[in-house]
Every structure is written in C-alpha cells, then in structure tokens.
Write an enzyme that holds these catalytic residues in place. Structure first.
Site, PDB file in Angstrom:
ATOM      1  CG  ASP A 199      -1.949  -1.117   1.171  1.00 32.50           C
ATOM      2  OD1 ASP A 199      -2.249  -1.606   0.068  1.00 32.50           O
ATOM      3  OD2 ASP A 199      -2.414  -1.529   2.258  1.00 32.50           O
ATOM      4  CE  LYS A 204       2.451  -2.503  -4.351  1.00 32.52           C
ATOM      5  NZ  LYS A 204       2.105  -2.114  -2.976  1.00 32.52           N
ATOM      6  N   GLY A 249      -4.547  -4.097  -3.829  1.00 37.45           N
ATOM      7  CA  GLY A 249      -5.510  -3.043  -4.150  1.00 37.45           C
ATOM      8  C   GLY A 249      -4.694  -1.838  -4.559  1.00 37.45           C
ATOM      9  CG  HIS A 250      -1.932  -2.027  -7.070  1.00 38.16           C
ATOM     10  ND1 HIS A 250      -1.024  -2.615  -7.920  1.00 38.16           N
ATOM     11  CD2 HIS A 250      -1.677  -2.563  -5.837  1.00 38.16           C
ATOM     12  CE1 HIS A 250      -0.280  -3.476  -7.228  1.00 38.16           C
ATOM     13  NE2 HIS A 250      -0.667  -3.472  -5.975  1.00 38.16           N
ATOM     14  CD  GLN A 252       0.598  -8.815  -2.511  1.00 43.25           C
ATOM     15  OE1 GLN A 252       1.293  -9.463  -3.267  1.00 43.25           O
ATOM     16  NE2 GLN A 252      -0.661  -8.565  -2.766  1.00 43.25           N
TER      17      GLN A 252
HETATM   18  P1  GDP Z   1      -0.680   0.362  -3.553  1.00 43.98           P
HETATM   19  O1  GDP Z   1      -1.318  -0.898  -3.084  1.00 43.98           O
HETATM   20  O2  GDP Z   1       0.783   0.402  -3.272  1.00 43.98           O
HETATM   21  O3  GDP Z   1      -0.992   0.688  -4.990  1.00 43.98           O
HETATM   22  O4  GDP Z   1      -1.326   1.544  -2.679  1.00 43.98           O
HETATM   23  P2  GDP Z   1      -2.893   1.707  -2.309  1.00 43.98           P
HETATM   24  O5  GDP Z   1      -3.623   2.185  -3.495  1.00 43.98           O
HETATM   25  O6  GDP Z   1      -3.395   0.491  -1.610  1.00 43.98           O
HETATM   26  O7  GDP Z   1      -2.794   2.804  -1.185  1.00 43.98           O
HETATM   27  C1  GDP Z   1      -2.211   4.039  -1.415  1.00 43.98           C
HETATM   28  C2  GDP Z   1      -3.245   5.133  -1.084  1.00 43.98           C
HETATM   29  O8  GDP Z   1      -2.590   6.367  -1.026  1.00 43.98           O
HETATM   30  C3  GDP Z   1      -4.310   5.285  -2.163  1.00 43.98           C
HETATM   31  O9  GDP Z   1      -5.506   5.729  -1.559  1.00 43.98           O
HETATM   32  C4  GDP Z   1      -3.745   6.389  -3.053  1.00 43.98           C
HETATM   33  O10 GDP Z   1      -4.752   7.099  -3.752  1.00 43.98           O
HETATM   34  C5  GDP Z   1      -3.068   7.263  -2.039  1.00 43.98           C
HETATM   35  N1  GDP Z   1      -1.862   7.984  -2.498  1.00 43.98           N
HETATM   36  C6  GDP Z   1      -0.875   7.571  -3.335  1.00 43.98           C
HETATM   37  N2  GDP Z   1       0.116   8.486  -3.390  1.00 43.98           N
HETATM   38  C7  GDP Z   1      -0.263   9.498  -2.579  1.00 43.98           C
HETATM   39  C8  GDP Z   1       0.352  10.727  -2.171  1.00 43.98           C
HETATM   40  O11 GDP Z   1       1.458  11.059  -2.565  1.00 43.98           O
HETATM   41  N3  GDP Z   1      -0.341  11.504  -1.284  1.00 43.98           N
HETATM   42  C9  GDP Z   1      -1.574  11.154  -0.792  1.00 43.98           C
HETATM   43  N4  GDP Z   1      -2.162  11.970   0.065  1.00 43.98           N
HETATM   44  N5  GDP Z   1      -2.175  10.000  -1.145  1.00 43.98           N
HETATM   45  C10 GDP Z   1      -1.518   9.189  -2.013  1.00 43.98           C
HETATM   46  P1  IMO Z   2      -0.905  -4.152  -2.292  1.00 40.74           P
HETATM   47  O1  IMO Z   2      -0.436  -4.726  -3.599  1.00 40.74           O
HETATM   48  C1  IMO Z   2      -1.004  -4.484   2.038  1.00 40.74           C
HETATM   49  C2  IMO Z   2      -1.264  -8.523   3.713  1.00 40.74           C
HETATM   50  C3  IMO Z   2      -2.539  -8.884   4.450  1.00 40.74           C
HETATM   51  C4  IMO Z   2      -1.993  -9.874   5.472  1.00 40.74           C
HETATM   52  C5  IMO Z   2      -0.909 -10.613   4.677  1.00 40.74           C
HETATM   53  C6  IMO Z   2      -1.376 -11.948   4.111  1.00 40.74           C
HETATM   54  O2  IMO Z   2      -2.184  -3.405  -2.388  1.00 40.74           O
HETATM   55  O3  IMO Z   2       0.189  -3.366  -1.640  1.00 40.74           O
HETATM   56  P2  IMO Z   2      -2.976 -12.575   2.075  1.00 40.74           P
HETATM   57  O4  IMO Z   2      -4.420 -12.241   1.836  1.00 40.74           O
HETATM   58  O5  IMO Z   2      -2.060 -12.110   1.008  1.00 40.74           O
HETATM   59  O6  IMO Z   2      -2.781 -14.033   2.421  1.00 40.74           O
HETATM   60  O7  IMO Z   2      -2.618 -11.770   3.432  1.00 40.74           O
HETATM   61  O8  IMO Z   2      -0.533  -9.744   3.630  1.00 40.74           O
HETATM   62  N1  IMO Z   2      -1.469  -8.021   2.334  1.00 40.74           N
HETATM   63  C7  IMO Z   2      -1.334  -6.742   1.970  1.00 40.74           C
HETATM   64  N2  IMO Z   2      -1.097  -5.640   2.722  1.00 40.74           N
HETATM   65  N3  IMO Z   2      -1.076  -4.381   0.705  1.00 40.74           N
HETATM   66  C8  IMO Z   2      -1.292  -5.475  -0.060  1.00 40.74           C
HETATM   67  O9  IMO Z   2      -1.252  -5.440  -1.403  1.00 40.74           O
HETATM   68  C9  IMO Z   2      -1.477  -6.718   0.577  1.00 40.74           C
HETATM   69  N4  IMO Z   2      -1.710  -7.982   0.145  1.00 40.74           N
HETATM   70  C10 IMO Z   2      -1.682  -8.772   1.230  1.00 40.74           C
HETATM   71  O10 IMO Z   2      -3.130  -7.766   5.053  1.00 40.74           O
HETATM   72  O11 IMO Z   2      -1.336  -9.171   6.496  1.00 40.74           O
HETATM   73 MG    MG Z   3      -2.893  -1.543  -1.877  1.00 43.40          MG
END
Ligand code: GDP
Ligand code: IMO
Ligand code: MG
Length: 419
Positions: free
Chosen positions: A13, A16, A40-41, A221
């Site tokens: 999270d 990416k 979840g991207h 991840q």
């Molecule tokens: P990922 O799994 O690595 O793609 O990240 P996620 O989408 O799960 O979580 C990142 C969260 O931060 C999302 O809600 C993005 O919209 C938000 N985000 C990404 N870059 C920035 C940033 O530079 N500033 C802020 N405030 N939010 C950001």
């Molecule tokens: P992205 O790509 C954050 C975490 C889960 C749990 C552990 C194992 O969005 O960064 P699983 O369901 O994979 O067996 O869970 O890994 N986890 C993540 N945490 N971002 C993710 O993906 C994750 N995918 C799995 O919360 O701790």
């Molecule tokens: Mg994510």
C-alpha cells in the site's frame, strides 16, 4: 527498449498503483507478475478513482496494454467484476488485457479455506481472505488449476473432482460449494471473459514482443510481505520482489531500473511485527490525514514512523536502484518527524536486519528531524537527503497527492525549493 520494475519497499500500500500509472504512458506493456486480488492499487483517471486488484494499472486512454503473468493467482469473479467496472467507462478496454495461460486460479473453495484456516489459527495472519494462501498452497502441492484448463472442459472437471476428493478428506463437510457449482462458475466466467474479448497468451509467445518493446513490471504487496524474506509467517504467499519477473521470462539483470516505492512514514495491514508502529493520538492523526484504510478490505492500517533499517533491508533484498516517496503531503505541518535510523537487537545496534528474525526483536532507535510546511519547504529536501545519506540510494521521484499528476522528480523539487 526500457524495462522497469516498481515494487513496494515496505508492507504494501505504498502507492505503487499511482506510481505505475504515472510512468505507464511511456510503456507499451504493464505487467503484473505476482499476487492476486489481495492487492488493491488505487489510481485516478479524470478525477475518478479506480482500484485495481488484478488488472495492471494501465492508463485507460493510452495505447499501453496489460499482461497478467503466470506468477499470479486469478480470482475470475473479481477479474470479471473489475473489467466490467472499467468497461462501463471505457468500452472495449478488456481487449487491452492479456492473461498468461499458465497462471493459476483462485477457486471458490480457496476463499472458503482462507476463512476456515484464519479462524482456526491460534495467531491469525490477518489475511485479506481472498483465497491467496490456499491457492498458492495448492499450486505448490500440485493440486492447482491452471488458467488453460478452462479451455479443456473434461480436463477441468477431472481435476476439480480429484481436488475436491482431497479437500473434502481434510475439511469434511466444511466446504460449502459443490464441484458442479465450481465448474459452472468457472465456465460462466470463461465465457464472460471471451465475450469481453480478453486475450490469452503465454510468456513464450510474448517473449519476442516484450523484448522488442518497453515493459513496466508492476509489483504487488511489498518486500516485507514477501514469502521468503518478509516477516514470516506474517507475509503473503508469493514473491513481492523484482525477482518475481522471472515468472514472465525475465531476469532482474534485464531491468534498467527497479524503483522501490515507500511512504514518508510506514503502514501495515494485518498482523505481524512492525518496529516503528505508533499508537494513540499521533497514530490516529496520520491515519486520518493519510486516509489509511485498506483499498481491498477497508481495514484501518497500522501506522508508524519511517523505518530506515527496513528500507536498507528492502534495498538489498529486492535490488532497488532508486526510490519513489509517496504521501509526503500527509506529514505537511508536523513540527517534528521521527525517523528510525537503527535497530537495537539484543543490546547491539544494527543498521540493517541480517534476517527477517530481527524484525521480531528490534527496538527502534529514533532521530527527530524538523517537519515541513509543504514539499517546497527546505526541511522536506533535508528529509529526502537524510534518507539518501542513510540508505545510500537516491530518492528520484516525489508524490505529494493521490492524483497521477501530483508527482515530480527530485531535480524539479530542488529547482522549486523556497530558500
Ligand atoms: P498500492 O497498493 O501500493 O498501490 O497503494 P494503495 O492504493 O493500496 O494505497 C495508497 C493510497 O494512497 C491510495 O488511496 C492512493 O490514492 C493514495 N496515495 C498515493 N500516493 C499518494 C500521495 O502522494 N499523497 C496522498 N495523500 N495520497 C496518495
Ligand atoms: P498491495 O499490492 C497491504 C497482507 C494482508 C496480510 C498478509 C497476508 O495493495 O500493496 P494474504 O491475503 O495475502 O494471504 O494476506 O498480507 N497483504 C497486503 N497488505 N497491501 C497489499 O497489497 C497486501 N496484500 C496482502 O493484510 O497481512
Ligand atoms: Mg494496496
């Protein structure tokens, strides 16, 4: 032709999806190589938010295409759902996606198993309950279903019968979905994918294509959730590092850049060690300002300060060549920012964890730095320089908001700093 990988340098999270989306306009192919719908991207397109769980984060209006590689585990229900959401805004976009025939499926049984096993564990991992662990377990124990079985119906039925025979001997009557329900669900999903004109291919067929053009590999991840080198057993079940590109037929030596994405602080969803975790009001403030709730499960993310030993570890493990820092805006206005520079482990000070065990026993050693008003503030540049000095890796790009365009290179930042 350029080959680049973007991986999470923390516990997932990190942003990416946004970073891949930012770079995607310069690449022909965006390739997901690991994980499943546990990811979840989040990306924004024309102010609308999309969360990609399985689909690579292509820019919808560009010519780039997405490939879902053999290292992934595919939940077809989620895949069809995601494609349908995109189709309603971008008709025919499904034909831009290609699926590797060797990828494995997440079956309805896997999701049931994930629930059952998590609820039975003495110490739950806090999985996303998306069936990821059970699907990879079946792959490794040679009971998995490959994507190409969908195109040989008798093979598919035979394999489902064999697998169910085994599973029902472990789980008794705990599994609720019958063989025929699983079969019908899979055939229905396959027909829907065909109707949407999704493409199927193998990395063998794509080898020439990928080598002759630009490819951006989208990690899922983060390094500290990697099956082999993350904080085991509190990890996911796949490779989260750039090395995962081997499942698409590439070696890391073929990558021009491997960017590690990190937040200006740290978050983690689920259980497991987190040396710089903070609690109370300060944690709540960062969670609120950063909207730190999981993009897949909606769970509140645990939050903490930036952890440089963990970042040094991620750099070495995943062969990072540069960093992209996100969410610097969330800390705007803080007077002081804490950064963990070292771990104290059994009375000794360490710069870099030597194995994942160290994360379980580490006591963080902190340094306090001055906060910043915004990214044009000299204190923010000092924060970046401190990270670079301490980790011996450049922070090449800065993201300061969720939208794709809220991003700049460090050189641009330096030119615009208030002195
Ligand atoms: P990922 O799994 O690595 O793609 O990240 P996620 O989408 O799960 O979580 C990142 C969260 O931060 C999302 O809600 C993005 O919209 C938000 N985000 C990404 N870059 C920035 C940033 O530079 N500033 C802020 N405030 N939010 C950001
Ligand atoms: P992205 O790509 C954050 C975490 C889960 C749990 C552990 C194992 O969005 O960064 P699983 O369901 O994979 O067996 O869970 O890994 N986890 C993540 N945490 N971002 C993710 O993906 C994750 N995918 C799995 O919360 O701790
Ligand atoms: Mg994510």
């Amino acid at each position: 032709m350029k080959k680049m990988a973007i991986v999470g340098a923390q516990w997932g999270d990190e942003g990416k999806g946004k970073i891949v989306n930012y770079f995607s306009k310069d690449f022909e192919w965006i390739v997901r190589f690991s994980g499943g719908s546990n990811a979840g991207h989040t990306i924004y397109y024309k102010d609308k938010k999309y969360v990609n769980h399985l689909l690579p984060s292509i820019m919808p209006n560009s010519n780039s295409k997405g490939f879902l590689g053999a290292g992934m585990v595919l939940d077809l229900e989620k895949l069809v759902e995601e494609l349908s959401i995109l189709e309603s805004d971008f008709p025919d976009i499904s034909s831009k996606f290609y699926i590797d025939l060797e990828a494995f499926l997440v079956l309805p049984w896997h999701k049931e198993e994930d629930e059952i096993i998590e609820s039975m564990r003495k110490k739950p991992i806090g999985t996303t309950r998306r069936g990821i662990g059970p699907s990879y377990t079946d792959k490794v124990s040679r009971e998995g279903i490959k994507f190409y079985y969908l195109f040989d119906e008798s093979l598919l039925m035979n394999r489902l019968e064999d697998i169910y025979y085994l599973k029902s001997s472990y789980y008794g009557n705990k599994l609720k979905t019958s063989i025929s329900e699983v079969y019908e669900f899979l055939i229905k999903a396959r027909n829907r994918l065909e109707k949407l004109k999704v493409n199927y291919a193998s990395a063998i067929e794509m080898g020439e294509v990928f080598r002759s053009t630009s490819v951006l590999f989208e990690g899922a991840q983060g390094v500290l959730l990697d099956l082999d080198f993350g904080t085991y057993p509190f990890v996911t079940s796949s490779s989260c590092m750039a090395h995962g590109v081997s499942s698409v037929g590439f070696s890391t030596f073929e990558l021009d850049d491997v960017y590690g994405v990190l937040k200006a602080y740290t978050t983690r969803v689920g259980e497991g060690p987190f040396p710089t975790e903070i609690f109370g009001e300060e944690a709540e403030k960062i969670r609120r300002l950063g909207n730190e709730y999981g993009a897949t499960t909606g769970r509140p993310r645990r939050v903490g300060w930036l952890d440089l030993p963990a970042l040094r570890y991620a750099k070495i493990r995943s062969g990072l060549t540069g960093l992209v820092i996100t969410k610097s805006d969330v800390l705007n206005g803080f007077d002081q920012i804490k950064v963990c520079t070292n771990y104290e482990i059994k009375g000794k000070i360490k710069d870099t964890p030597s194995s994942s065990y160290d994360f379980f026993v580490a006591k963080p050693v902190y340094k306090e730095l001055k906060g910043w008003k915004n990214t044009s503030d000299i204190n923010f540049l000092k924060y970046l320089s401190f990270i670079e000095e301490q980790t011996q890796i450049n922070v090449d790009y800065i993201s300061y908001g969720p939208k794709t365009e809220e991003m700049c290179s460090k050189n641009h930042l330096i030119l615009n700093i208030d002195r």
